[in-house]
Design a protein around this motif. Structure first.
Motif, PDB file in Angstrom:
ATOM      1  N   TYR A 161       0.839  -1.205   0.000  1.00  0.00           N
ATOM      2  CA  TYR A 161       0.000   0.000   0.000  1.00  0.00           C
ATOM      3  C   TYR A 161       0.876   1.257   0.000  1.00  0.00           C
ATOM      4  O   TYR A 161       0.663   2.181  -0.794  1.00  0.00           O
ATOM      5  N   VAL A 209      -6.353   9.437  -1.200  1.00  0.00           N
ATOM      6  CA  VAL A 209      -5.287   8.435  -1.297  1.00  0.00           C
ATOM      7  C   VAL A 209      -5.938   7.061  -1.334  1.00  0.00           C
ATOM      8  O   VAL A 209      -6.825   6.767  -0.525  1.00  0.00           O
ATOM      9  N   THR A 210      -5.524   6.231  -2.262  1.00  0.00           N
ATOM     10  CA  THR A 210      -6.114   4.902  -2.382  1.00  0.00           C
ATOM     11  C   THR A 210      -5.047   3.877  -2.749  1.00  0.00           C
ATOM     12  O   THR A 210      -4.002   4.228  -3.298  1.00  0.00           O
ATOM     13  N   HIS A 219      -8.477   5.795   1.447  1.00  0.00           N
ATOM     14  CA  HIS A 219      -9.105   4.515   1.109  1.00  0.00           C
ATOM     15  C   HIS A 219      -8.028   3.446   1.280  1.00  0.00           C
ATOM     16  O   HIS A 219      -7.118   3.361   0.471  1.00  0.00           O
ATOM     17  N   THR A 220      -8.098   2.665   2.360  1.00  0.00           N
ATOM     18  CA  THR A 220      -6.971   1.813   2.749  1.00  0.00           C
ATOM     19  C   THR A 220      -7.161   0.357   2.330  1.00  0.00           C
ATOM     20  O   THR A 220      -7.890   0.071   1.394  1.00  0.00           O
ATOM     21  N   THR A 221      -6.515  -0.537   3.052  1.00  0.00           N
ATOM     22  CA  THR A 221      -6.617  -1.974   2.754  1.00  0.00           C
ATOM     23  C   THR A 221      -7.765  -2.589   3.560  1.00  0.00           C
ATOM     24  O   THR A 221      -8.271  -1.987   4.507  1.00  0.00           O
ATOM     25  N   HIS A 222      -8.131  -3.802   3.196  1.00  0.00           N
ATOM     26  CA  HIS A 222      -9.309  -4.441   3.771  1.00  0.00           C
ATOM     27  C   HIS A 222      -9.177  -4.630   5.288  1.00  0.00           C
ATOM     28  O   HIS A 222      -8.258  -5.297   5.748  1.00  0.00           O
ATOM     29  N   ARG A 279      -8.447  -2.505   7.605  1.00  0.00           N
ATOM     30  CA  ARG A 279      -7.427  -1.757   8.351  1.00  0.00           C
ATOM     31  C   ARG A 279      -7.745  -0.284   8.555  1.00  0.00           C
ATOM     32  O   ARG A 279      -6.898   0.476   9.044  1.00  0.00           O
TER      33      ARG A 279
END
Lengths: 378, 273, 179
Positions: free
Chosen positions: A94, A229-230, B67-70, B72
């Protein structure tokens, strides 16, 4: 000359002190041997200088919090060992695609799995490169002394900030837990690099529009830029764009910002290489055993030298190619069953013979073993 | 309405990706109205999400958005809030995101009582991946991964948050938007961790498969099967059987995490002078 | 000059701390020093080993290969590490704990370290400091005042107890040397 007095310092402490000197003001971590001293030192020191420490509920949360903190404009770090690096892997990806600067310390211990928590290893070299899924750029650095741990931790922050890329600092249990005499450099002699802040007003700001160096300017949360942010592939606006042309552009740009700046990233030390017929290629704590063996071999008139990469990723291919044209044989001592040797072989091709020297019993390779290997291949 | 759109939405990102009949747009509307009601500074407000249908909401909102990771979102949000406590931090999450893969972060954010407001869009299903059962899918319901009926027991996510230490916990529905806006507003105003569970409908992959009728039917179901927590006090156990409590379920004050930390920072800096 | 020390015993005896103090004392005395350790998962019990190299020059390889000085404070550690002692090296054993002496080719010093700590210094916990006193007296690797400074630096609150412990170890070793 530094005005500082010589002191006895532990590698993990030097890492924490280096982070503070680099401007790290946020640390999130989870206890794991043999890295916990880094968290302990920072939990004590960060609040004294207005920084923030937090012990998170797990390794995944730690790297997540670090990325969140970094987006507020704060230099941020986490520290772990192999099992934790595995857990952090997804969010390292990420940080890579969202281009959020952060430093991840991995004090390597014997694996796989719980393995040997207090025994050194270099088993995470490939995990550092390819631990997260997808094609991604990464920088990984491996110091070999307490003083260098201090300096290279600063370098890790500098590179991370300059190129907006996660940087993995690969220590090993020997380097992390070892205490040795150090004279720390004067604070005002240390070069500190900060990320490029957004220079345009919010309405003109494109968070992922690269400058000439391939790196976009970075606004901070709370500064009025109100940007997105993605982890999805995105275009210059920062919003999802999974079109094939855009995806190709983004993934290539992420790699190119590293590939085009190798001169700023790659650090390699060479010892006795001028007339060497045999080269040792060693990093981290085995490079100390290697240097000791090289000095002894030289006393005996054996023409052997040492190439010691501090930068593991991106791999210093050019240095290896150059050496391969000069020497007949390259010995690669590693505390694994052959990880970086594959990279050496890839670039040496048939120019020199490449020989591994491997230990996976949780003990450091000794100078005697290196010496024996040198004599064996002579 | 137009004023709200101009002020808080990235209009160029609309229309949204949600299906016709999905309740998520109503939740998003309520969140924005609550933000407006309590007058948060949009420049000092960060909205964080994880992965799933609900987690696409921040992309439409004109704030700093992450918009992050699943699973988290709360962990990323903890980093944002702890690093810069002056920011207002909201988390928009779903039942899979917050109760399954992110369950650990939920209970620990509640335990720390960190000043984050989490709005959990509960549509009882993994919508984006096509209708698999979540920890909030009721027993007996059908899902693509529960073709013979779900045998799992669902969490009462509000009770879980209360037990873990959240200082404001409420449940609303997309049927009763006025109430929902009030609940979210109070959640934002609470200086500590707030969880607002919102019962919303997924007609496409949940309602259809479970023969729950049209979107209107699903919203009527929300009306008929929920009881306000105040009214419930006067009702018998029999009358409450199978009903879902809505309204303000819990409210308390406890020291907030980042404030406590700042006190340490201030003390140490004073001592260091 | 290059001297390699291996301090061995069980977890909880403070041997890692002793190694740190010895290395710090060497640095106080203007020498180069490095300290490493190996230990098991136990905070108390199990085998514990702390290694120190003191040198006038660079130290590349940080581990001890053949110790010049072995301190053994448990039966298990003694058995495990006696073969790693250089021929003609120095063996300091805690005779409170280790009874056997199976004829190692070394200058052997049997000192009741734990007993001295308990009965003369008043606390078993300072056995590691008693041992350090003995090491300093026997090897002369660091001046006593440099060692004392390093001990105080590590334990600023218990100066008297530690000064006493250091003296007891120092004198016990000197007495044996005089015999």
């Amino acid at each position: 000359m530094s005005k500082n007095k010589p002191i006895l310092m532990q590698g993990n402490e030097a890492c924490a002190r280096g982070a503070l000197a680099a401007g790290c003001r946020f640390f999130a971590g989870y206890p794991i041997t043999p890295s916990s001293e880094i968290a302990e030192v920072l939990s004590e020191e960060l609040p004294k200088i207005g920084g923030r420490f937090i012990q998170m509920e797990d390794e995944i949360a730690s790297i997540a919090a670090v990325i969140g903190a970094s987006l507020t404009g704060c230099k941020s770090m986490t520290a772990t060992s192999g099992p934790g690096l595995s857990l952090k892997a997804e969010n390292i990806g990420y940080a890579s695609i969202a281009e959020v600067p952060c430093v991840i310390v991995d004090v390597q211990r014997v694996g796989p799995s719980t393995g040997g928590p207090t025994a050194p290893s270099q088993g995470d070299v490939m995990q550092a490169r390819w631990g997260t899924h997808g094609d991604h750029p990464i920088i990984a650095l491996a110091p070999n002394s307490v003083k260098e741990t201090f300096e290279v931790t600063i370098k890790a922050f500098n590179l991370s900030e300059q190129f907006r890329v996660p940087v993995i600092l690969l220590l090993d249990e020997v380097i992390g837990h070892m205490r040795e005499r150090v004279v720390l450099p004067d604070i005002d002699s240390i070069q500190i690099i900060d990320r490029k802040k957004a220079t345009v007003p919010p309405e003109e700001y494109l968070p992922y529009k690269p400058d000439k160096d391939g790196v976009p300017e970075m606004a901070s949360y709370g500064d009025g830029y109100r940007f997105h942010v993605t982890g999805l592939t995105h275009d210059e606006t920062g919003f999802p764009n999974t079109g094939s042309e855009n995806t190709d552009y983004l993934i290539r740009r992420l790699h190119e910002k590293i590939e085009k700046n190798l001169d700023k990233i790659i650090m390699v030390d060479e010892y006795f290489m001028d007339d060497a017929e045999i080269a040792l290629f060693a990093y981290g704590s085995p490079s100390r055993s290697s240097l000791s063996a090289v000095r002894k071999a030289r006393e005996e008139g054996i023409k052997v030298g040492l190439i010691r990469p501090v930068t593991i990723w991106p791999f210093p291919a050019e240095v290896v190619r150059k050496a391969a044209r000069k020497v007949k044989k390259i010995i690669v001592p590693e505390m694994n069953l052959g990880q970086l040797i594959g990279e050496v072989e890839k670039h040496v091709k048939s120019d020199a013979e490449v020989i591994g020297l491997n230990r996976v019993d949780g003990e450091l390779i000794t100078p005697q073993e290196v010496m024996e290997k040198i004599k064996e291949v002579l | 309405m137009q004023e709200l759109l101009d002020k808080y939405f990235r209009k160029d990102k609309l229309p949204h990706i949600w299906c016709p009949g999905c309740g998520h747009g109503i939740v998003l509307g309520a969140v924005v109205r609550a933000i407006d009601k309590v007058n948060l500074d949009p420049d000092k407000t960060t909205v964080v999400s994880g992965i799933g249908c609900s987690s696409r909401a921040p992309g439409y909102m004109k704030f700093d958005t992450l918009h992050t990771t699943h699973g988290r979102a709360l962990a990323f949000a903890t980093g944002v809030k702890h690093a810069k406590p002056e920011l207002n931090v909201l988390v928009l999450t779903g039942d899979g995101d917050a109760a399954a893969i992110g369950g650990n972060h939920l209970i620990h954010a509640a335990r720390r009582n960190i000043d984050i407001t989490a709005v959990l869009f509960n549509n009882n299903i993994y919508g984006m991946t096509g209708g698999q059962y979540s920890p909030l899918t009721p027993t007996g319901k059908v899902a693509t991964t529960a073709p013979y009926g779900n045998i799992d027991q669902a969490f009462d996510i509000c009770n879980l948050a209360i037990a873990a230490g959240a200082t404001y916990v409420a449940r609303g529905t997309v049927y009763n938007v006025t109430q929902l806006i009030g609940l979210i507003s109070k959640g934002i105003q609470n200086k500590g961790f707030s969880l607002i569970e919102v019962i919303t409908q997924c007609p496409t992959v949940y309602g259809r498969r479970n023969k729950m009728g049209t979107t209107i039917d699903m919203m009527k179901w929300q009306k008929e099967n929920t009881v306000n927590v105040k009214a419930a006090k006067k009702m018998s156990k029999e009358q409450l059987k199978g009903k879902i409590l809505v309204g303000e379920l819990y409210s308390d004050t406890r020291p907030e995490y980042t404030e406590q930390y700042t006190k340490i920072v201030e003390r140490l800096q004073k001592e260091g002078q | 000059m290059r001297l390699e020390f291996r301090l061995s015993g069980t977890g909880g005896q403070g041997l890692i701390t002793a190694g740190i103090i010895l290395a710090e004392a060497a640095i106080n005395a203007g020498k180069n020093a490095i300290q490493t350790q190996s230990y098991g998962p136990e905070a108390r019990g199990g085998a514990s080993k702390s290694e120190v190299i003191i040198s006038d020059g660079e130290i590349d390889y940080p581990k001890v290969t053949e110790a010049d000085v072995l301190l053994a404070m448990s039966e298990e550690a003694y058995k495990k590490y006696k073969t790693g002692l250089k021929k003609g090296g120095i063996l300091i054993m805690d005779s409170t704990i280790i009874e056997e002496d199976s004829g190692v080719d070394a200058r052997v010093y049997k000192i009741p370290i734990t007993k001295l700590a308990r009965e003369e210094a008043g606390k078993t916990i300072v056995a590691n400091i008693v041992a350090l006193g003995a090491i300093a007296a026997i090897t002369g690797v660091v001046p006593k005042d440099a060692l004392e400074k390093a001990v105080f630096n590590r334990f600023p609150k218990a100066r008297e107890l530690n000064r006493k412990a250091l003296d007891i170890g120092y004198k016990a070793a000197q007495k044996i040397q005089e015999e």
